[in-house]
Design an enzyme around this catalytic site. Structure first.
Site, mmCIF file in Angstrom:
data_model
loop_
_atom_site.group_PDB
_atom_site.id
_atom_site.type_symbol
_atom_site.label_atom_id
_atom_site.label_comp_id
_atom_site.label_asym_id
_atom_site.label_seq_id
_atom_site.Cartn_x
_atom_site.Cartn_y
_atom_site.Cartn_z
ATOM 1 N N LYS A 116 -91.289 -3.999 1.783
ATOM 2 C CA LYS A 116 -92.626 -4.368 1.301
ATOM 3 C C LYS A 116 -93.584 -4.449 2.479
ATOM 4 C CE LYS A 116 -94.057 -8.626 0.038
ATOM 5 N NZ LYS A 116 -95.449 -8.820 0.511
ATOM 6 N N ASP A 119 -110.850 -7.720 -7.258
ATOM 7 C CA ASP A 119 -112.276 -7.454 -7.073
ATOM 8 C C ASP A 119 -112.826 -6.977 -8.412
ATOM 9 O OD1 ASP A 119 -114.799 -6.781 -5.838
ATOM 10 O OD2 ASP A 119 -113.728 -6.556 -3.943
ATOM 11 N N THR A 138 -96.535 -17.436 -6.142
ATOM 12 C CA THR A 138 -95.373 -18.337 -6.163
ATOM 13 C C THR A 138 -95.546 -19.540 -5.236
ATOM 14 O OG1 THR A 138 -94.332 -16.898 -4.520
ATOM 15 C CG2 THR A 138 -93.734 -16.533 -6.818
ATOM 16 N N ARG A 187 -88.785 -14.116 4.822
ATOM 17 C CA ARG A 187 -88.315 -14.949 5.926
ATOM 18 C C ARG A 187 -86.841 -15.335 5.912
ATOM 19 N NH1 ARG A 187 -93.455 -18.696 5.123
ATOM 20 N NH2 ARG A 187 -93.024 -17.864 3.032
#
Ligand SMILES: O=c1ccn([C@@H]2O[C@H](COP(=O)(O)O)[C@@H](O)[C@H]2O)c(=O)[nH]1
Length: 239
Positions: free
Chosen positions: A33, A65, A124, A216
């Site tokens: 990603k 937007d 999240t 992470r």
């Protein structure tokens, strides 16, 4: 699909050199990603590098937007030939519709497959309490997520980003091929950091998630290869 292929690793690093180092360190990862930090610092260079290594790409720029601007951004992103692309559901019905048309147009311009377009329902990192008290949304969190997912489905998107906690409900309500992509995934041994709505990798897959987005716990681990291995092994117990 092999269960490992359902893990998308977040390349949240400051520059393209660090990204390449991580991709080289984890050759077993097939789906990466690219998010706001790396794309803002380094542009599309990383996409070419990942493609040259036959990696799948989730371009997670979360466009939010007015419809015309979102459509332009989606057209441009689709030209890269990425596999997954995000926009925010809260851009509204018109922006979602414009985005679904735009990805087809953009992909056709460069002769690539259009990306699967998925909408972020609610980040999240937002808790039920924050939804009510900071964002002033007068709905229970599961109901709000469901409304965002149904709007995305009705406007022709391919799926949504949601936390693993909402997957079971959406799996029951949305059509079978509607993609449920889940960040906020944490093995029991990992730090939650800023994530608020979370389950373990095995629980998320069992609930019905199509893809898990994990950053992470793998990339900031002392030994990323070992962290990947532990997560893969956890998933084989439920595959
Ligand atoms: O609601 C969302 C939408 C996107 N993300 C992204 O997923 C990864 C999660 O990284 P961790 O290090 O595993 O927390 C990150 O790139 C976010 O931008 C999300 O977390 N929640």
């Amino acid at each position: 699909m092999n269960v490992e292929e359902r893990i998308i690793v977040a390349l949240d690093v400051p520059d393209v050199e660090s990204a390449i180092a991580l991709v080289d360190q984890l050759p077993q990862v097939g789906f990466w990603k690219v998010g706001l930090e790396l794309f803002t610092s380094s542009g599309s260079k990383i996409l070419e590098i990942l493609k040259s290594r036959q990696k799948r790409i989730f371009l997670d720029l979360k466009f939010h937007d007015i419809p015309n601007t979102v459509a332009g951004a989606c057209r441009a992103a689709a030209r890269y030939g990425v596999d997954l692309l995000t926009i925010h559901a809260t851009g509204g019905r018109d922006a979602l519709k414009a985005a679904t048309e735009a990805v087809q147009v953009g992909a056709a311009q460069t002769g690539v497959e259009p990306p699967k377009l998925i909408a972020v329902t609610l980040l999240t990192s937002i808790s039920a309490r924050q939804l009510a008290f900071d964002l002033k949304i007068p709905l229970e969190l599961p109901e709000y997520i469901l409304e965002m997912a149904l709007m995305a489905q009705e406007t022709g998107l391919d799926g949504v980003v949601c936390s693993p906690l909402e997957v079971a409900q959406l799996r029951q309500t949305c059509r079978d091929d509607f993609l449920l992509v889940c960040p906020g995934v944490r093995p029991t041994w990992a730090n939650m950091a800023d994530q608020k709505r979370s389950l373990t990798p095995a629980q998320a897959i069992q609930a019905g998630a199509n893809y898990l987005v994990i950053g992470r716990p793998i990339t900031a681990a002392a030994e990323p290869e070992l962290a990947w291995k532990r997560i893969s092994e956890e998933l084989t117990t439920v595959a």
